[in-house]
Design an enzyme around this catalytic site. Structure first.
Site, PDB file in Angstrom:
ATOM      1  N   CYS A   2      -4.404  10.095 -17.788  1.00 34.15           N
ATOM      2  CA  CYS A   2      -5.407  10.936 -17.143  1.00 34.15           C
ATOM      3  C   CYS A   2      -4.699  12.060 -16.376  1.00 34.15           C
ATOM      4  CB  CYS A   2      -6.296  10.210 -16.138  1.00 34.15           C
ATOM      5  SG  CYS A   2      -7.130   8.783 -16.786  1.00 34.15           S
ATOM      6  N   ARG A  27      -2.353  14.558 -21.069  1.00 31.61           N
ATOM      7  CA  ARG A  27      -2.311  13.266 -20.384  1.00 31.61           C
ATOM      8  C   ARG A  27      -3.490  12.365 -20.750  1.00 31.61           C
ATOM      9  NH1 ARG A  27       1.125  13.038 -16.251  1.00 31.61           N
ATOM     10  NH2 ARG A  27      -0.073  11.316 -15.391  1.00 31.61           N
ATOM     11  N   TRP A  74      -8.134   9.395 -19.965  1.00 26.79           N
ATOM     12  CA  TRP A  74      -7.696   8.474 -21.021  1.00 26.79           C
ATOM     13  C   TRP A  74      -8.222   7.123 -20.569  1.00 26.79           C
ATOM     14  CZ3 TRP A  74      -4.686   4.067 -21.628  1.00 26.79           C
ATOM     15  CH2 TRP A  74      -4.254   3.787 -22.939  1.00 26.79           C
ATOM     16  N   ASN A 100      -6.338   8.699 -11.269  1.00 26.37           N
ATOM     17  CA  ASN A 100      -5.498   8.395 -12.444  1.00 26.37           C
ATOM     18  C   ASN A 100      -4.804   7.076 -12.143  1.00 26.37           C
ATOM     19  OD1 ASN A 100      -3.531   8.328 -14.452  1.00 26.37           O
ATOM     20  ND2 ASN A 100      -2.196   9.769 -13.411  1.00 26.37           N
ATOM     21  N   GLY A 101      -5.087   6.042 -12.939  1.00 23.52           N
ATOM     22  CA  GLY A 101      -4.450   4.742 -12.692  1.00 23.52           C
ATOM     23  C   GLY A 101      -5.419   3.606 -12.965  1.00 23.52           C
ATOM     24  N   GLU A 487      12.018   7.060 -36.208  1.00 26.22           N
ATOM     25  CA  GLU A 487      11.381   8.186 -35.527  1.00 26.22           C
ATOM     26  C   GLU A 487      10.528   9.002 -36.508  1.00 26.22           C
ATOM     27  OE1 GLU A 487      10.738   9.010 -32.660  1.00 26.22           O
ATOM     28  OE2 GLU A 487      10.424  11.166 -32.661  1.00 26.22           O
ATOM     29  N   LYS A 491       6.531   9.628 -36.049  1.00 22.69           N
ATOM     30  CA  LYS A 491       5.939  10.971 -35.999  1.00 22.69           C
ATOM     31  C   LYS A 491       4.779  11.066 -36.980  1.00 22.69           C
ATOM     32  CE  LYS A 491       7.055  12.248 -33.089  1.00 22.69           C
ATOM     33  NZ  LYS A 491       7.972  11.721 -32.147  1.00 22.69           N
ATOM     34  N   GLU A 494       1.672   8.781 -35.863  1.00 20.79           N
ATOM     35  CA  GLU A 494       0.939   9.133 -34.646  1.00 20.79           C
ATOM     36  C   GLU A 494       0.142  10.420 -34.784  1.00 20.79           C
ATOM     37  OE1 GLU A 494       3.264   9.930 -31.112  1.00 20.79           O
ATOM     38  OE2 GLU A 494       4.896  10.728 -32.311  1.00 20.79           O
ATOM     39  N   HIS A 510      14.920  -6.861 -48.738  1.00 26.50           N
ATOM     40  CA  HIS A 510      14.516  -8.130 -48.117  1.00 26.50           C
ATOM     41  C   HIS A 510      13.007  -8.162 -47.863  1.00 26.50           C
ATOM     42  CE1 HIS A 510      18.672  -9.353 -47.687  1.00 26.50           C
ATOM     43  NE2 HIS A 510      18.934  -8.132 -47.269  1.00 26.50           N
ATOM     44  N   LYS A 609       0.261  11.673 -23.310  1.00 24.18           N
ATOM     45  CA  LYS A 609       1.672  12.044 -23.218  1.00 24.18           C
ATOM     46  C   LYS A 609       2.434  11.177 -22.232  1.00 24.18           C
ATOM     47  CE  LYS A 609       5.014  14.962 -24.140  1.00 24.18           C
ATOM     48  NZ  LYS A 609       5.599  14.706 -25.456  1.00 24.18           N
TER      49      LYS A 609
END
Ligand code: F6R
Length: 614
Positions: A2, A27, A74, A100-101, A487, A491, A494, A510, A609
């Protein structure tokens, strides 16, 4: 997560808050809201959706007033909808809060307040908090600042909050524990935000609250800082910000992600500037120089991080062990913190975090410090919580990273970690002078080589078009390039929502090899240095099962070109530096595929983020 923004002063608060929310949208972006005081009433607009939707919704209310707060969310408690969006009112309608939290014990407080007649219209913990503040204010008959302090002593959880009372519109009260909060100090005006980007064009002076601090911001007065625990006085530390407006705008690129991919040559250079002196055979890093023995005498280095930063940590494991001969363990911060790990005062912990606010990484740092380990931070955001909580550290100097998917953070983290490894290799005497010089000189050529890797963009766009409709992809790499495969897969998933897995190339047989058929694109990192022949054999195995091969190869490679469906070349470099180059085409591929699939590249669904909740 947030983002929160507040303004009190003499300008119109509306445009400042809306612009600020847009800058903080990275955020969280599932809903947004704004509350403005017009001198008489509070006008509130909130909506599910983005700040752009809020702008439309806010056309229904008066946009007047020089006091206001805004929020981009968020969701943690309660689904994203209009009612659960912030700001929230107290029952009397006098107090307004943004938060925010997470308030962990909100259910028990809610029960208690309900018994006293409070009514709740949302499912949020935040509405409970604002009513708790109201209840304390009433029963204790205290000013808003004191009521906030007393109420926060009853809550368990994390918060960055801003509250105001419409009966006292010359004041905003803010408080912080776990989530970031910056106060911009102008002349006769104050700005409040989760980071400095909403107020950078108005002031360079900012105060970052520490955990368990609150501030009473009153027009015409100095800000008053207090400790939440005991209401004792704390002293503001005013920082001069270095950020500029250009850095946080798109600068002609269609998306922040693309801008940030293209910024990497500059970002890598800025990261080693002033540290790497190849001509003198020197690396200067104050945080390491002052603590050199801690590193050289360490039993082992433990690296903690999350997501992309964890992948940079994996690359660092190869670099530290290979170059400096120091044993390294790389841990997901979220697992490490709850695993009762064995840590001693002979361990050095390196925490890697772009934002410097990731809750799990922060908790891992606290745990390691309690057990006596020396803790070193590699962060991008200057003044962030992790940067402040660690014993020493080195910034990455990537500049603000706004696209939710990390790009330049990854390559600059690897740059810093390489510098550290080289410094330690030298200090420990495990490296010949010639080899040391070779590394220093080669590192200086990397920005130009990244530029060259970026020149493949048109070809990458063509390849992206071929594979944009895939439902699954495999990414393979070995040695230094195994973390790059992880990575690359992260990318892609997401930002384009295509399922992708990264694997060490040799592990394929395997299990994952069972997935390979003519519909499976396999991205293979097959650069000349580092197990090249073995990766070529892996490519043969994929080919004989009709998998589609997209290979990242060293310039001039002929062998893989004959086997692969597509090749993308990167310049040659030392093996340990290849991740700085091989990651570039994979970033561009994900970017183009996401754009072609019409995905929101900079703000992928369900992500944020800065992950300030665990
Ligand atoms: C992926 C991404 C995330 C972050 C992770 C850690 O592109 O951005 O996986 O890397 O949330 O964030 P920081 O580095 O801020 O601790």
């Amino acid at each position: 997560m947030c983002g929160i923004v507040g303004y009190i002063g003499y300008r119109d608060a509306f445009p400042i808050i809306i612009k600020g929310l847009q800058r903080l949208e990275y955020r969280g972006y599932d809903s947004a809201g704004i509350a403005l005081f017009d001198g008489k009433d509070i006008n509130l607009a909130k909506t599910k959706g983005k700040v752009e939707d809020l702008k439309n919704k806010a056309s229904e209310i008066s946009q007047k007033g020089s006091l206001g707060v805004g929020h981009t969310r968020w969701a943690t408690h309660g689904v994203p909808n209009d009612v659960n969006s912030h700001p929230h009112y107290s029952n009397s309608g006098d107090l307004v809060i943004i938060h925010n939290g997470i308030i962990e014990n909100y259910e028990s407080i809610k029960k208690e307040l309900s018994k006293r007649g409070y009514i709740f219209s949302s499912d949020t913990d935040t509405e409970v908090l604002v009513n708790l503040i109201e209840e304390v204010k009433k029963t204790e008959d205290v000013m808003l600042g004191k009521a906030v302090q007393l109420a926060l002593n009853q809550v368990v959880g994390a918060y960055a909050i801003a509250v105001f009372d419409k009966r006292k519109p010359d004041e905003i009260v803010v408080a912080k524990l776990g989530s970031p909060l910056a106060i911009g100090i102008g002349e006769d005006e104050f700005f409040i935000a989760s980071d400095a980007s909403p107020f950078i064009e108005f002031t360079n002076n900012a105060v970052y609250l520490e955990d368990e601090e609150m501030a009473i911001i009153r027009l015409g007065k100095e800000i008053k800082l207090r400790k939440i625990k005991d209401d004792s006085v704390a002293y503001p530390r005013i920082l001069e910000l270095q950020m500029n407006l250009e850095e946080i705008e798109k600068g002609g690129y269609e998306h922040f992600m693309l801008k940030e991919i293209y910024e990497q040559p500059r970002a890598i250079k800025d990261t080693y500037r002033g540290r790497l002196h190849a001509d003198q055979g020197l690396i200067r890093m104050a945080g390491i120089d002052q603590n050199l023995e801690k590193f050289t005498n360490a039993n082992r280095i433990i690296i903690v991080a999350c997501g992309t930063s964890w992948h940079a940590g994996l690359v660092a494991e190869y670099i530290f062990e290979d170059l400096a001969r120091i044993s390294v363990e790389v841990e997901y911060a979220s697992e490490f913190r709850y695993r009762n790990p064995v840590i001693t005062d002979k361990d050095v912990l390196i925490a890697i975090s772009q934002s410097g606010e990731t809750a799990d990484t922060l908790a891992a740092i606290k745990l390691a410090k309690e057990k006596g380990a020396f803790v070193f931070g590699v962060c991008n955001v200057v003044g962030s919580t992790i940067a402040r909580e660690t014993d020493a550290g080195a910034y990455t100097h990537a500049g603000p990273e706004i696209g939710v998917a990390s790009t330049k953070a990854f390559t600059t983290q690897i740059t810093v970690l390489t510098l550290i490894a080289l410094k330690l290799a030298k200090a420990k005497g495990v490296f010949s002078e010639t080899k040391y010089h070779e590394y220093l000189t080669e590192l200086e050529t990397i920005p130009a080589k990244v530029e060259r890797a970026l020149e493949s963009n048109p070809l990458i766009e063509i390849i992206a078009n071929v594979y944009k409709d895939s439902t699954n992809c495999l990414y393979l790499g070995r040695g230094y390039n195994f973390p790059v495969a992880l990575e690359g897969a992260l990318k892609l998933k997401e930002i384009s929502y295509i399922h992708a897995e990264g694997y060490p190339a040799a592990e394929m047989k395997h299990g994952p090899i069972a997935l390979i058929d003519e519909h499976m694109p396999v991205f293979v990192i097959a650069t000349k240095k580092g197990h090249y022949e073995k990766v070529v054999s892996n490519i043969q195995e994929i080919k004989s099962r009709k998998g589609k091969i997209i290979a990242i190869v060293t310039e001039g490679d002929e062998q893989v070109r004959d086997l692969a469906d597509h090749v993308i070349e990167v310049p040659e470099t030392l093996e340990s530096l290849t991740p700085l180059l091989t990651t570039i085409p994979l970033q561009l591929l994900s970017y183009h595929i996401a754009v072609m699939r019409d995905c929101n590249v900079d703000q992928p669904r369900n992500l944020a983020k800065s992950v300030t909740v665990e």
